[in-house]
Scaffold this motif. Structure first.
Motif, short mmCIF file in Angstrom:
data_model
loop_
_atom_site.label_atom_id
_atom_site.label_comp_id
_atom_site.label_asym_id
_atom_site.label_seq_id
_atom_site.Cartn_x
_atom_site.Cartn_y
_atom_site.Cartn_z
N ASP A 565 1.81 195.09 103.01
CA ASP A 565 1.29 195.36 101.67
C ASP A 565 1.44 194.18 100.72
O ASP A 565 1.04 194.26 99.56
CB ASP A 565 2.00 196.57 101.06
N VAL A 566 2.01 193.07 101.18
CA VAL A 566 2.25 191.92 100.30
C VAL A 566 0.98 191.08 100.18
O VAL A 566 0.31 190.80 101.16
CB VAL A 566 3.40 191.06 100.84
N ARG A 567 0.68 190.67 98.94
CA ARG A 567 -0.43 189.77 98.65
C ARG A 567 0.11 188.62 97.82
O ARG A 567 0.81 188.83 96.84
CB ARG A 567 -1.55 190.48 97.88
N ILE A 568 -0.22 187.40 98.22
CA ILE A 568 0.29 186.23 97.52
C ILE A 568 -0.70 185.81 96.44
O ILE A 568 -1.92 185.86 96.62
CB ILE A 568 0.55 185.06 98.50
N ASP A 569 -0.17 185.42 95.28
CA ASP A 569 -0.99 184.98 94.14
C ASP A 569 -1.17 183.47 94.25
O ASP A 569 -0.27 182.70 93.92
CB ASP A 569 -0.30 185.35 92.84
N THR A 570 -2.32 183.02 94.70
CA THR A 570 -2.55 181.59 94.91
C THR A 570 -2.89 180.84 93.63
O THR A 570 -3.04 179.62 93.66
CB THR A 570 -3.68 181.38 95.94
N SER A 571 -3.00 181.56 92.51
CA SER A 571 -3.24 180.87 91.23
C SER A 571 -1.95 180.26 90.69
O SER A 571 -1.99 179.47 89.75
CB SER A 571 -3.83 181.85 90.21
N VAL A 572 -0.82 180.64 91.25
CA VAL A 572 0.48 180.11 90.83
C VAL A 572 1.05 179.30 91.98
O VAL A 572 1.25 179.83 93.08
CB VAL A 572 1.45 181.25 90.44
N ALA A 573 1.32 178.03 91.73
CA ALA A 573 1.84 177.16 92.79
C ALA A 573 3.24 177.61 93.21
O ALA A 573 4.08 177.92 92.35
CB ALA A 573 1.89 175.71 92.31
N PRO A 574 3.50 177.66 94.48
CA PRO A 574 4.86 178.02 94.92
C PRO A 574 5.84 176.92 94.53
O PRO A 574 5.49 175.75 94.38
CB PRO A 574 4.72 178.10 96.45
N ARG A 575 7.09 177.31 94.33
CA ARG A 575 8.11 176.33 93.93
C ARG A 575 9.25 176.33 94.94
O ARG A 575 9.48 177.32 95.65
CB ARG A 575 8.64 176.64 92.54
N ALA A 576 9.95 175.20 95.00
CA ALA A 576 11.02 175.05 95.97
C ALA A 576 12.17 175.99 95.66
O ALA A 576 12.50 176.25 94.50
CB ALA A 576 11.52 173.61 95.97
N ALA A 577 12.79 176.49 96.72
CA ALA A 577 13.98 177.34 96.60
C ALA A 577 14.84 177.07 97.83
O ALA A 577 14.54 177.54 98.92
CB ALA A 577 13.61 178.81 96.53
N GLY A 578 15.90 176.28 97.66
CA GLY A 578 16.66 175.83 98.82
C GLY A 578 15.76 174.98 99.69
O GLY A 578 15.06 174.11 99.19
N ASP A 579 15.76 175.22 100.99
CA ASP A 579 14.81 174.50 101.84
C ASP A 579 13.58 175.34 102.14
O ASP A 579 12.78 175.00 102.99
CB ASP A 579 15.48 174.04 103.14
N GLY A 580 13.44 176.46 101.42
CA GLY A 580 12.26 177.30 101.54
C GLY A 580 11.40 177.20 100.29
O GLY A 580 11.20 176.14 99.74
N ALA A 581 10.92 178.36 99.81
CA ALA A 581 10.07 178.36 98.62
C ALA A 581 10.02 179.76 98.04
O ALA A 581 10.35 180.75 98.70
CB ALA A 581 8.66 177.89 98.96
N GLU A 582 9.62 179.83 96.78
CA GLU A 582 9.31 181.10 96.14
C GLU A 582 7.86 181.07 95.70
O GLU A 582 7.33 180.03 95.31
CB GLU A 582 10.21 181.35 94.93
N ALA A 583 7.22 182.20 95.76
CA ALA A 583 5.83 182.30 95.34
C ALA A 583 5.62 183.62 94.63
O ALA A 583 6.35 184.59 94.85
CB ALA A 583 4.90 182.21 96.55
N ALA A 584 4.64 183.61 93.72
CA ALA A 584 4.30 184.86 93.03
C ALA A 584 3.52 185.75 93.98
O ALA A 584 2.64 185.30 94.71
CB ALA A 584 3.48 184.56 91.78
N ALA A 585 3.86 187.03 93.98
CA ALA A 585 3.20 187.96 94.90
C ALA A 585 3.16 189.34 94.29
O ALA A 585 3.77 189.61 93.26
CB ALA A 585 3.93 187.99 96.24
N SER A 586 2.43 190.20 94.93
CA SER A 586 2.37 191.58 94.49
C SER A 586 2.31 192.48 95.71
O SER A 586 1.94 192.05 96.81
CB SER A 586 1.14 191.82 93.61
#
Length: 643
Positions: A565-586
């Motif tokens: 059910d997860v959808r990623i919001d590609t209008s918001v650039a993902p940002r670094a979080a540790g050696d991974g990343a965070e992204a806006a999603a719904s």
């Protein structure tokens, strides 16, 4: 022939001007990305594999043959001997770079047992040709006799190049002579259903300066594709790459590991014989395979059936096979093409495959492994707690051993020699290929060049190269700028900052001790869109950070949320979080449809959603914290359900 000493490495062409680093010319820090894995490999993986092979009777197979006893219900597949040889190769590389009395004793014990099982005419195998077993070479399609001996030869090459002649080298020489007598011109016109003997013969021929072995490897390559192998039920000729001559193929096909081992051996043959047409054919096949039949991780093999390649653009993430051994074989193929051509694209694929396939297989302890590497796991697997072998190649959890346990030993030999792929030397030029903290000490025509590399790559993008010692002549320093690395800069010793486009950045000057180069790679998270021709991932996007492919695990979802059910919001650039990343999603849930109300496969209207921060982790770490559902390609928020 004497030992090659510091210049010892897995691949040493006799033609060409380019070579990889010697085994002792690069020393990685034990706390770096690859250094940690090498430490676990040396401390745990070798003994872990020996214990399992002893427990399951694979080593006893050798002892039984040596004693001349009849075999009844032989344990292990017909290719289980090869796991012993792959482990011997890894041990030889490990002992070539450092002293370890315990591993040295294990090596000597295994070699003694192998040597005792060899027949007087050089034949070596525990599944055929002895009391209670089928006759020799009675199943060329699936018997793996030459495959096993090919791995034996690669183990002997490692020993020859690190320590010189010993019992293992003599065993391999006698086996190679046997193969040449049995399968040479005018003799048995056949070949092995699983390529590998080609690589083994070519490298042994190089190491022992024996052209007969290289000629036999060439003969096997030329025989492939002529339909010489008996077709087995459910297995077509292309499974064995026996449907087309190597020179005529446009892409790799059939069983992925077989295809890649064959291609690696064919490059060896092309280089040693000066066959430009064969080399060009292999370059063409690599290019099309990477463009159309390779996953974003570098994984190869999209079909569970046949463990094989699919057609162009057939890359389903949830059915991706991407066997770990195919990742190792891909590195072997690409490395040989790089040495032959110098094209940086081959190293880019090597890095991608190492970080996202090879590094994914073992756990942190080096005692549990993935066999297959899918890009989408719909249901979290159960924690593996069995006492015996895992009979499933897939399943979403790392297991200590498999019914077909080719991958643990393949990882072991690869990690033991991996630093030899980090640097290339060509005349007075030194190219840094894989970035990891450590020391480099290479011999150039004008003298020694000693470098210190400091970096937290791939978590961080800065690579600091300090000159410790340099020849009194001009040296060319080449730094690889990965294909994904836009906006890269390099600070040179005089403080000048230069832009560096993807490819090679190089600087030629007389270096002095304490000169410093600083390579700055942008490892910010970035969205990667799949090719529109890949039906299975249309409407999705992946996230990468530096060389790392990232993934979403169910472990990181809000309570009650489902992965699908997860959808990623590609209008918001993902940002670094540790050696991974965070992204806006719904979260987008869909109302269920009444039976028969909508066409098959369609859904009802959108039921609602809630925005949240999506945590992504490096794919190579998935499943470490707990069994989880996982996906690499995430549907984008703009996609609507079918109406």
């Amino acid at each position: 022939m004497i030992s090659e000493g510091g210049a010892a490495a897995p691949v040493r062409p006799t033609a060409g001007t380019r070579r990889g680093a010697g085994l002792t010319e690069v020393v990685w820090d034990p706390d770096g990305f690859w250094g940690r894995m090498q430490v676990a490999n040396a401390a745990q993986t070798f003994t872990h594999c020996i214990a399992w092979m002893d427990r399951l009777g694979w080593l006893e197979n050798l002892d039984r043959v040596a004693r001349g006893e009849e075999t009844v219900d032989r344990p292990g597949w017909q290719f289980s001997d090869s796991e012993i040889y792959k482990l011997l190769e890894g041990l030889a590389w490990e002992l070539g770079r450092r002293d370890d009395p315990a591993l040295a004793a294990a090596y000597e014990d295994l070699v003694a047992r192998v040597a005792a099982a060899q027949d007087d005419d050089g034949y070596l195998g525990t599944a055929f040709g002895h009391p209670g077993l089928p006759p020799r070479y009675s199943d060329m399609s699936m018997g793996h006799e030459l495959y096993n001996m090919g791995h034996l030869m690669q183990a002997a090459v490692a020993r020859m190049r690190t320590a010189g002649e010993d019992t293992l080298v003599e065993v391999a020489r006698r086996a190679a002579d046997h193969v040449c007598r049995e399968f040479g011109e005018g003799c048995r016109e056949s070949l092995c259903g699983h390529p590998e003997i080609e690589v083994g013969l070519a490298e042994l021929g190089r190491a022992l300066d024996e052209p007969r072995y290289i000629a036999q490897a060439q003969l096997f390559v030329d025989r492939r594709g002529r339909g010489l192998l008996p077709v087995r039920p459910l297995l077509a000729a292309d499974y064995f790459q026996d449907d087309l001559p190597v020179r005529e193929a446009e892409a790799l096909r059939g069983h992925a590991v077989r295809a890649l081992y064959l291609s690696a051996g064919a490059v060896d043959v092309a280089v040693e014989t000066g066959d430009a047409a064969l080399l060009a054919a292999l370059e063409r096949q690599w290019a099309r395979t990477v463009e159309r039949r390779t996953y974003i991780t570098g994984g190869m093999g999209s079909r569970h059936q046949d463990e094989g390649f699919g057609q162009d653009w057939e890359l389903p993430p949830d059915r991706a096979y991407c066997e770990t051994c195919a990742g190792v074989a891909s590195v072997m193929f690409s490395w040989r093409l790089f040495l032959a051509t110098g094209d940086v694209a081959y190293v880019d694929l090597i890095e991608r495959t190492l970080h996202n396939v090879v590094a994914t297989a073992p756990d942190a302890t080096g005692t549990a492994f993935f066999y297959a590497n899918p890009l989408h796991e719909r249901v979290a697997g159960a924690e593996y707690a069995g006492e015996g072998v895992n009979h499933r190649a897939e399943g979403g959890v790392r297991a200590p051993w498999f019914d077909v346990s080719c991958c643990p030993t393949n990882v072991a030999r690869t990690l033991a020699s991996l630093h030899a792929y980090a640097v290339a030397v060509e005349g007075d030029a030194v190219a840094l290929l894989l970035y990891a903290p450590g020391d480099i000490d290479v011999a150039l025509p004008g003298g020694r060049l000693r470098l210190r590399v400091d970096t937290a790559y791939p978590s961080e993008g800065e690579v600091r190269v300090t000159v410790l010692e340099a020849p009194p002549t001009a040296v060319t320093l080449r730094l690889r700028v990965p294909g994904w690395a836009e906006g890269t800069t390099v600070v040179v010793p005089d403080g000048t900052r230069a832009d560096a486009a993807p490819g090679w950045w190089e600087d030629t000057r007389e270096l002095r001790a304490r000169d410093v180069y600083v390579l700055a790679l942008d490892v910010s998270p970035r969205l990667v869109w799949p090719d529109a021709r890949i039906d299975a991932v249309r409407g999705t996007v992946a996230v990468e950070r530096g060389p790392l492919v990232l993934c979403l695990e169910s472990t990181d979802l809000p309570a009650g949320a489902a992965l699908e059910d997860v959808r990623i919001d590609t209008s918001v650039a993902p940002r670094a979080a540790g050696d991974g990343a965070e992204a806006a999603a719904s979260l987008r849930t869909w109302a269920g449809a009444r039976p028969g109300a909508l066409p098959y496969g369609a859904r009802g209207a959108e039921d609602g959603g809630a925005s949240f921060a999506l945590t992504l982790v490096p794919y190579h770490r998935w499943g470490e914290r707990a069994p989880s559902a996982m996906r690499v390609f995430i549907p984008v928020a703009e996609v609507s359900p079918p109406q």
